[in-house]
Write an enzyme that holds these catalytic residues in place. Structure first.
Site, PDB file in Angstrom:
ATOM      1  NE  ARG A 202      37.208  81.356  35.976  1.00 24.49           N
ATOM      2  CZ  ARG A 202      37.988  81.376  34.890  1.00 24.49           C
ATOM      3  NH1 ARG A 202      38.583  82.509  34.534  1.00 24.49           N
ATOM      4  NH2 ARG A 202      38.164  80.301  34.180  1.00 24.49           N
TER       5      ARG A 202
ATOM      6  CG  MET B 234      52.615  81.267  28.740  1.00 22.78           C
ATOM      7  SD  MET B 234      51.082  80.360  29.049  1.00 22.78           S
ATOM      8  CE  MET B 234      49.982  81.171  27.948  1.00 22.78           C
TER       9      MET B 234
ATOM     10  NE  ARG C  74      50.796  74.291  -7.910  1.00 25.35           N
ATOM     11  CZ  ARG C  74      50.040  74.753  -6.906  1.00 25.35           C
ATOM     12  NH1 ARG C  74      49.864  74.036  -5.836  1.00 25.35           N
ATOM     13  NH2 ARG C  74      49.427  75.908  -7.011  1.00 25.35           N
TER      14      ARG C  74
ATOM     15  CG  ASN D  33      40.690  84.394  39.795  1.00 26.01           C
ATOM     16  OD1 ASN D  33      41.694  84.065  39.155  1.00 26.01           O
ATOM     17  ND2 ASN D  33      39.521  84.638  39.231  1.00 26.01           N
TER      18      ASN D  33
ATOM     19  CE  LYS E 198      46.425  66.685  -4.755  1.00 24.54           C
ATOM     20  NZ  LYS E 198      47.175  67.839  -5.253  1.00 24.54           N
TER      21      LYS E 198
ATOM     22  CG  ASN F  66      44.339  65.605  31.515  1.00 29.32           C
ATOM     23  OD1 ASN F  66      43.878  64.565  31.992  1.00 29.32           O
ATOM     24  ND2 ASN F  66      45.618  65.912  31.598  1.00 29.32           N
TER      25      ASN F  66
ATOM     26  CD  GLN G 153      47.109  63.339  28.481  1.00 29.07           C
ATOM     27  OE1 GLN G 153      47.959  63.637  27.632  1.00 29.07           O
ATOM     28  NE2 GLN G 153      46.029  64.061  28.694  1.00 29.07           N
TER      29      GLN G 153
ATOM     30  CG  HIS H 256      42.654  70.799  -6.107  1.00 28.66           C
ATOM     31  ND1 HIS H 256      43.005  70.290  -7.332  1.00 28.66           N
ATOM     32  CD2 HIS H 256      43.618  70.425  -5.241  1.00 28.66           C
ATOM     33  CE1 HIS H 256      44.155  69.638  -7.205  1.00 28.66           C
ATOM     34  NE2 HIS H 256      44.547  69.698  -5.944  1.00 28.66           N
TER      35      HIS H 256
ATOM     36  CE  LYS I  97      42.699  70.583  30.350  1.00 26.52           C
ATOM     37  NZ  LYS I  97      43.773  70.933  31.244  1.00 26.52           N
TER      38      LYS I  97
ATOM     39  CG  ASP J  92      45.801  68.697  33.704  1.00 25.53           C
ATOM     40  OD1 ASP J  92      46.837  68.423  33.069  1.00 25.53           O
ATOM     41  OD2 ASP J  92      44.823  69.270  33.201  1.00 25.53           O
TER      42      ASP J  92
HETATM   43  P1  NAP Z   1      42.039  79.430  32.406  1.00 27.60           P
HETATM   44  O1  NAP Z   1      40.983  78.451  32.747  1.00 27.60           O
HETATM   45  O2  NAP Z   1      41.819  80.350  31.259  1.00 27.60           O
HETATM   46  O3  NAP Z   1      42.283  80.361  33.724  1.00 27.60           O
HETATM   47  C1  NAP Z   1      43.182  81.429  33.701  1.00 27.60           C
HETATM   48  C2  NAP Z   1      43.268  82.049  35.103  1.00 27.60           C
HETATM   49  O4  NAP Z   1      44.280  83.044  35.061  1.00 27.60           O
HETATM   50  C3  NAP Z   1      42.000  82.738  35.562  1.00 27.60           C
HETATM   51  O5  NAP Z   1      41.858  82.577  36.921  1.00 27.60           O
HETATM   52  C4  NAP Z   1      42.257  84.196  35.197  1.00 27.60           C
HETATM   53  O6  NAP Z   1      41.609  85.109  36.045  1.00 27.60           O
HETATM   54  C5  NAP Z   1      43.728  84.305  35.449  1.00 27.60           C
HETATM   55  N1  NAP Z   1      44.348  85.355  34.651  1.00 27.60           N
HETATM   56  C6  NAP Z   1      44.467  85.394  33.307  1.00 27.60           C
HETATM   57  N2  NAP Z   1      45.129  86.507  32.927  1.00 27.60           N
HETATM   58  C7  NAP Z   1      45.397  87.187  34.062  1.00 27.60           C
HETATM   59  C8  NAP Z   1      46.056  88.417  34.330  1.00 27.60           C
HETATM   60  N3  NAP Z   1      46.568  89.171  33.342  1.00 27.60           N
HETATM   61  N4  NAP Z   1      46.165  88.826  35.595  1.00 27.60           N
HETATM   62  C9  NAP Z   1      45.659  88.094  36.611  1.00 27.60           C
HETATM   63  N5  NAP Z   1      45.022  86.918  36.424  1.00 27.60           N
HETATM   64  C10 NAP Z   1      44.906  86.464  35.168  1.00 27.60           C
HETATM   65  O7  NAP Z   1      43.432  78.735  32.140  1.00 27.60           O
HETATM   66  P2  NAP Z   1      44.001  77.376  32.789  1.00 27.60           P
HETATM   67  O8  NAP Z   1      43.671  76.218  31.944  1.00 27.60           O
HETATM   68  O9  NAP Z   1      43.614  77.318  34.206  1.00 27.60           O
HETATM   69  O10 NAP Z   1      45.567  77.605  32.619  1.00 27.60           O
HETATM   70  C11 NAP Z   1      46.231  78.551  33.436  1.00 27.60           C
HETATM   71  C12 NAP Z   1      47.726  78.342  33.366  1.00 27.60           C
HETATM   72  O11 NAP Z   1      48.071  77.034  33.759  1.00 27.60           O
HETATM   73  C13 NAP Z   1      48.325  78.544  31.990  1.00 27.60           C
HETATM   74  O12 NAP Z   1      49.390  79.425  32.099  1.00 27.60           O
HETATM   75  C14 NAP Z   1      48.851  77.184  31.573  1.00 27.60           C
HETATM   76  O13 NAP Z   1      50.099  77.310  30.915  1.00 27.60           O
HETATM   77  C15 NAP Z   1      49.038  76.491  32.893  1.00 27.60           C
HETATM   78  N6  NAP Z   1      48.842  75.040  32.761  1.00 27.60           N
HETATM   79  C16 NAP Z   1      49.946  74.246  32.843  1.00 27.60           C
HETATM   80  C17 NAP Z   1      49.811  72.886  32.736  1.00 27.60           C
HETATM   81  C18 NAP Z   1      51.033  72.019  32.821  1.00 27.60           C
HETATM   82  O14 NAP Z   1      50.937  70.814  32.556  1.00 27.60           O
HETATM   83  N7  NAP Z   1      52.163  72.550  33.218  1.00 27.60           N
HETATM   84  C19 NAP Z   1      48.558  72.296  32.540  1.00 27.60           C
HETATM   85  C20 NAP Z   1      47.433  73.141  32.483  1.00 27.60           C
HETATM   86  C21 NAP Z   1      47.597  74.521  32.589  1.00 27.60           C
HETATM   87  P3  NAP Z   1      40.126  85.678  35.738  1.00 27.60           P
HETATM   88  O15 NAP Z   1      39.166  84.690  36.363  1.00 27.60           O
HETATM   89  O16 NAP Z   1      40.109  86.985  36.397  1.00 27.60           O
HETATM   90  O17 NAP Z   1      39.992  85.749  34.255  1.00 27.60           O
END
Ligand code: NAP
Length: 525
Positions: free
Chosen positions: A376, A410, A32, A371, A136, A303, A467, A111, A282, A319
């Site tokens: 929730r 995390m 370029r 929770n 292109k 998933n 998967q 482009h 999902k 999952d």
């Molecule tokens: P999500 O639907 O966004 O749910 C998040 C949950 O965490 C909610 O219950 C939320 O509470 C709570 N939360 C978030 N921040 C918080 C904080 N600062 N203090 C207290 N509670 C808090 O997410 P998700 O899909 O369920 O994923 C959650 C975790 O699972 C992630 O860390 C992800 O890495 C892990 N994960 C792992 C796999 C694997 O294959 N290993 C697969 C899927 C997910 P509120 O309802 O109060 O917001």
């Protein structure tokens, strides 16, 4: 073929990067010239060029930086042609002013940095008539659907046509354009040198997506999410395809909730055979599927989407079995087996918690859900008929198994834990679904207490392996998936400094296209 673009301000840097790319296996390099800050010395750049070269001088309106006169631009291009450069890139208005000479091939380019316009075919026809060796057409994707239009343009063109989209939505066509007949795609020298939105680094395109091996019969899979750029699924699946010599590629596909169904419908034209589905799609995946399986229907979340041999979309939730197997690993390490009668505390009530909670209940566990937001958490507990524990009280329960389904701990906030250390008891099973980092604060503190710990890596590789089985009908190695993931995410700084580190093994040419699966077994390996 992959064309790697170099844009540097100094001649010396350009020549050094060109040499470096040749050593890394680049077969075509675009210089370029508009990036050079001093008057460009074309002869010097081309004299000992180590690879075939495209010479380009782009104007700001087309995403370039050239600030000289139009006369100078044309003189430089003619100079390159006289020097015998392999290709020159000429925009429509320039094409008739620069005549064909010698062996230099003409890329006639269009482009659009704003959008993918409606009149793509007319634009393409105009460019084709300008004595083009290659046409292109590169446009900005404002939705994943735009990729389909560009790929069809490449497939239907009579003149060899490079056609793909820019932007994060355009990554699909950057990777797939070869499958649809584009003679090459464009990449950047490295992650730090992205010159157009959505451009992938050369190493990623070559080693992770294996662009050079993609052909008409390559099976295509991908992960649908928003955001999706953080996903490790492309790394795991592409590494497994490569290891198992399957002619298949797996793409990151960013899709907003509004675009989810239109994208899947439009992508039917691309023949994509399966998708991993992540946040926030999902639930939509279950609704989209022709045949969601029983588990995903009951949980209301899938998933995985994959085509069966009748061309129907099936949905599954990998999952859940992956999480249950992970908990089982912890129990087995204690010499126990089965969740029946075990007191399980799930922290969180989001998507992951919902699937795991459902599985724990099915397996006969005594479930408690805690929770942060009471509403929730209570809703989930009521749906499942289990106990709700307030967030403040989560440490006061006597439990056998703790499952963290919150993002607390995390990357990058790794100094946090969702469960105080003094609440832990020796012998508990502690499963943290977080996999980046592998050793979260919760896992480290639990180890100090002689708890049995299981990291989110175990769940992540198991859901991916299941998967993979749905997608290809093949078992893959959990050990290989584990080490691929570990290599990529730890130490954590590998990700922050260089992005996803693609696997570096050499590729094999003898490949097989995976068959469409009958129903898939969905069982983890
Ligand atoms: P999500 O639907 O966004 O749910 C998040 C949950 O965490 C909610 O219950 C939320 O509470 C709570 N939360 C978030 N921040 C918080 C904080 N600062 N203090 C207290 N509670 C808090 O997410 P998700 O899909 O369920 O994923 C959650 C975790 O699972 C992630 O860390 C992800 O890495 C892990 N994960 C792992 C796999 C694997 O294959 N290993 C697969 C899927 C997910 P509120 O309802 O109060 O917001």
């Amino acid at each position: 073929m992959i064309c790697v673009t170099i844009g540097r301000t100094r001649h010396k840097q350009i020549m050094a990067e060109h040499l470096n790319l040749a050593q890394r296996g680049a077969e075509l390099v675009e210089l370029r010239v508009d990036w050079i800050s001093r008057p460009p010395r074309i002869g010097e750049l081309l004299r000992n060029r180590p690879t075939p070269t495209v010479l380009t001088i782009r104007l700001p309106a087309d995403g370039g930086r050239f600030s000289g006169t139009e006369e100078t631009r044309q003189t430089l291009l003619r100079e390159a042609i006289v020097a015998g450069v392999e290709y020159v890139d000429l925009e429509e208005e320039l094409a008739s002013k620069i005549r064909r000479y010698g062996k230099t091939k003409r890329i006639i380019s269009y482009h659009n940095m704003e959008e993918t316009p409606d009149d793509l075919e007319e634009i393409h026809e105009r460019l084709s008539k300008l004595d083009a060796d290659v046409v292109k057409v590169v446009t900005m994707a404002n939705s994943p659907v735009d990729n389909v239009r560009l790929l069809k343009l490449a497939r239907n063109a009579k003149v060899p046509t490079v056609a793909f989209c820019m932007g994060e939505y355009g990554i699909v066509s950057r990777i797939l354009c070869g499958k649809f007949g584009s003679p090459f795609t464009y990449c950047t020298f490295s992650k730090e040198r992205v010159m157009a939105p959505g451009q992938l680094p050369f190493d990623e395109m070559k080693k992770l997506y294996r662009f050079d091996q993609i052909n008409e019969s390559t099976a295509v899979f991908g992960v649908l999410g928003d955001p999706v750029s953080h996903s490790w699924s492309p790394l795991l699946h592409n590494a497994a395809f490569k290891r198992m010599k399957l002619n298949a590629v797996y793409l990151p596909i960013r899709v907003t909730p509004e675009d989810f169904t239109p994208t899947l419908k439009a992508f039917e034209e691309l023949g994509i055979r399966g998708y991993s589905v992540t946040i926030p799609h999902k639930e939509a995946a279950v609704k989209f599927a022709d045949k969601p399986d029983e588990t995903s229907q009951k949980i209301g979340a899938a998933n995985t989407l994959f085509k069966d041999s009748k061309g129907l979309w099936r949905a599954a939730n990998t999952d859940l079995p992956a999480a249950l197997e992970s908990i089982e690993l912890g129990l087995q390490a204690k010499g126990e087996s089965g969740l029946s009668g075990k007191r399980v505390l799930i922290l969180g009530a989001g998507g992951a918690a919902r699937a795991i909670a459902w599985g724990v209940m099915q397996a006969g566990g005594v479930l408690m859900v805690s929770n942060r937001s009471k509403e929730r958490g209570m809703k989930l507990a009521e749906e499942l008929g289990c106990q709700f524990v307030t967030w403040a009280n989560r440490g006061a329960q006597a439990v056998d198994v703790i499952v963290n389904c919150t993002p607390i701990g995390m990357f990058p906030e790794m100094a946090q834990s969702p469960y105080e250390q003094y609440w832990l008891r020796d012998g508990m099973v502690v499963f943290d679904t977080i996999y980046n980092p592998e050793n979260t604060m919760l896992i480290r503190e639990a180890r100090e207490h002689r708890c049995q710990t299981v990291s989110g890596i175990e769940m992540f590789i198991r859901q991916a392996a299941a998967q993979f089985k749905f997608f290809t009908g093949r078992e893959t190695s959990l050990d290989e998936m584990r080490s691929t993931l570990r290599r990529a995410i730890s130490p954590v700084r590998v990700k922050t400094e260089t992005g996803h580190a693609p696997p570096s093994e050499a590729t094999s040419s003898q490949e097989e296209t995976p068959p469409a699966t009958e129903t898939g077994s969905g069982e983890s390996t």
